[in-house]
Design a protein around this motif. Structure first.
Motif, mmCIF file in Angstrom:
data_model
loop_
_atom_site.group_PDB
_atom_site.id
_atom_site.type_symbol
_atom_site.label_atom_id
_atom_site.label_comp_id
_atom_site.label_asym_id
_atom_site.label_seq_id
_atom_site.Cartn_x
_atom_site.Cartn_y
_atom_site.Cartn_z
ATOM 1 N N GLU A 88 2.619 -12.193 3.738
ATOM 2 C CA GLU A 88 1.614 -11.925 2.713
ATOM 3 C C GLU A 88 2.127 -12.252 1.315
ATOM 4 N N SER A 89 3.261 -11.719 0.961
ATOM 5 C CA SER A 89 3.848 -12.012 -0.350
ATOM 6 C C SER A 89 4.853 -13.147 -0.205
ATOM 7 N N CYS A 105 9.032 -11.945 -6.029
ATOM 8 C CA CYS A 105 7.857 -12.199 -5.207
ATOM 9 C C CYS A 105 6.659 -12.628 -6.042
ATOM 10 N N LEU A 107 2.388 -13.036 -6.097
ATOM 11 C CA LEU A 107 1.251 -12.296 -5.551
ATOM 12 C C LEU A 107 0.583 -13.107 -4.449
ATOM 13 N N PRO A 108 -0.012 -12.443 -3.466
ATOM 14 C CA PRO A 108 -0.753 -13.183 -2.447
ATOM 15 C C PRO A 108 -2.007 -13.817 -3.048
ATOM 16 N N ALA A 121 0.181 -6.509 -3.402
ATOM 17 C CA ALA A 121 1.120 -7.193 -2.518
ATOM 18 C C ALA A 121 1.847 -6.150 -1.677
#
Length: 308
Positions: A88-89, A105, A107-108, A121
């Motif tokens: 996802e992230s 990381c 963001l999705p 996230a």
């Protein structure tokens, strides 16, 4: 793509294979002006499973400004070596602080947030330690969120809360992680013929503690001319060298795993009786972790077949 302080970073996938249990109130960043972007965290609750504990931390960033901005965040884990994998992230390694891994990381679904928009996230964790009958807690986690336009939004600490086997979180004990590895290797049978003009060397690897680990290697020394590790069983891709990593991923405390090295026969058949040493090492970040008892980290053998 993910940017950090003006530098283009290559995005890597971070894992999402578990869900959080008993999420409580979110922790928020230090107070900011009403029109400034903000972020908050859920609790990180680690649930006991058949392979240690699993849980997830949710990071929510809200753009309170009147213009579109891009955001990313940086996470330092609360338990060393506990980042899990997933999709996802988009995250990448960003070094180590106080013995804990750090990841940066994106963001999705993209880093840009419109005015008033929020995006969450999820970062997954797995702690490979034996589940306990009592709750535990480990402090020291940190999340810092950033705007590409305005810089840091602040830093929020978090703890990893370990749920007990009977479902409790209250009155936790402090989780104390091993600092030395407790790994061992032994021969698991005789050397036999293998495919592609190799000898099959069966080994048994054991990991006895919960010191942080990112992998275990088997390194052969004193190999005669023409000999090298070609591949392993279970198969983990070609090796063609003196060192192979133990296939199958990380090990739980007390877990044993059988692995075979397929070593090419030496150029001179007379060298098959030469002594070969294989050493097992535990790796964490850029270093090899000291072992509690180095005497059981090596095995010796030769490639000559037993005579009947």
């Amino acid at each position: 793509m993910l940017h950090k302080t003006g530098t283009l970073l290559t995005a890597a996938l971070l894992g999402l294979t578990a869900t959080i249990g008993g999420a409580g109130p979110a922790a928020a960043a230090p107070s900011a002006p009403a029109d400034a972007p903000t972020f908050s965290l859920s609790r990180l609750v680690l649930e006991p499973t058949e392979r240690g504990y699993r849980g997830s931390l949710r990071v929510t960033i809200t753009n309170n400004s009147d213009s579109t901005q891009g955001f990313y965040f940086r996470v330092r884990e609360a338990v060393a070596g506990s980042f899990s994998g997933g999709v996802e992230s988009r995250c990448e390694s960003d070094g180590v602080e106080e013995g804990r891994l750090v990841r940066t990381c994106a963001l999705p679904n993209g880093n840009d947030l419109a005015p008033g928009e929020s995006r969450r996230a999820t970062v997954e964790f797995q702690v490979l330690t034996t589940p306990r009958s009592y709750p535990m807690i480990a402090a020291g986690g940190l999340v810092t969120a950033y705007s590409y336009e305005t810089g840091s939004l602040g830093t929020v600490p978090f703890s990893a809360q370990f749920r007990s086997l009977d479902g409790k979180l209250t009155r936790p004990q402090t989780y104390v992680q091993d600092t030395q590895a407790d790994a061992s290797v032994e021969l698991a049978g005789p050397v036999t013929d293998g495919p592609e003009n190799t000898r099959r060397v069966p080994l048994r690897v054991r990991y006895g503690g919960d010191a942080p680990q990112l992998g275990h290697s088997l390194t052969a020394t004193q190999l005669p001319a023409g000999s090298m590790i070609l591949f392993t069983d279970p198969h983990d891709g070609p090796v063609y060298g003196p060192q192979a990593f133990v296939p199958g991923g990380l090990l739980m405390p007390g877990e044993e795993r059988d692995v075979a090295l397929f070593i090419s026969r030496p150029t001179d058949p007379a060298d098959e009786s030469a002594t070969i040493t294989v050493e097992l090492a535990t790796h964490y970040w850029m270093e090899t972790t000291p072992d509690v008892d180095p005497s059981d980290n090596t095995v010796t053998f030769n490639l000559a077949l037993p005579t009947s």
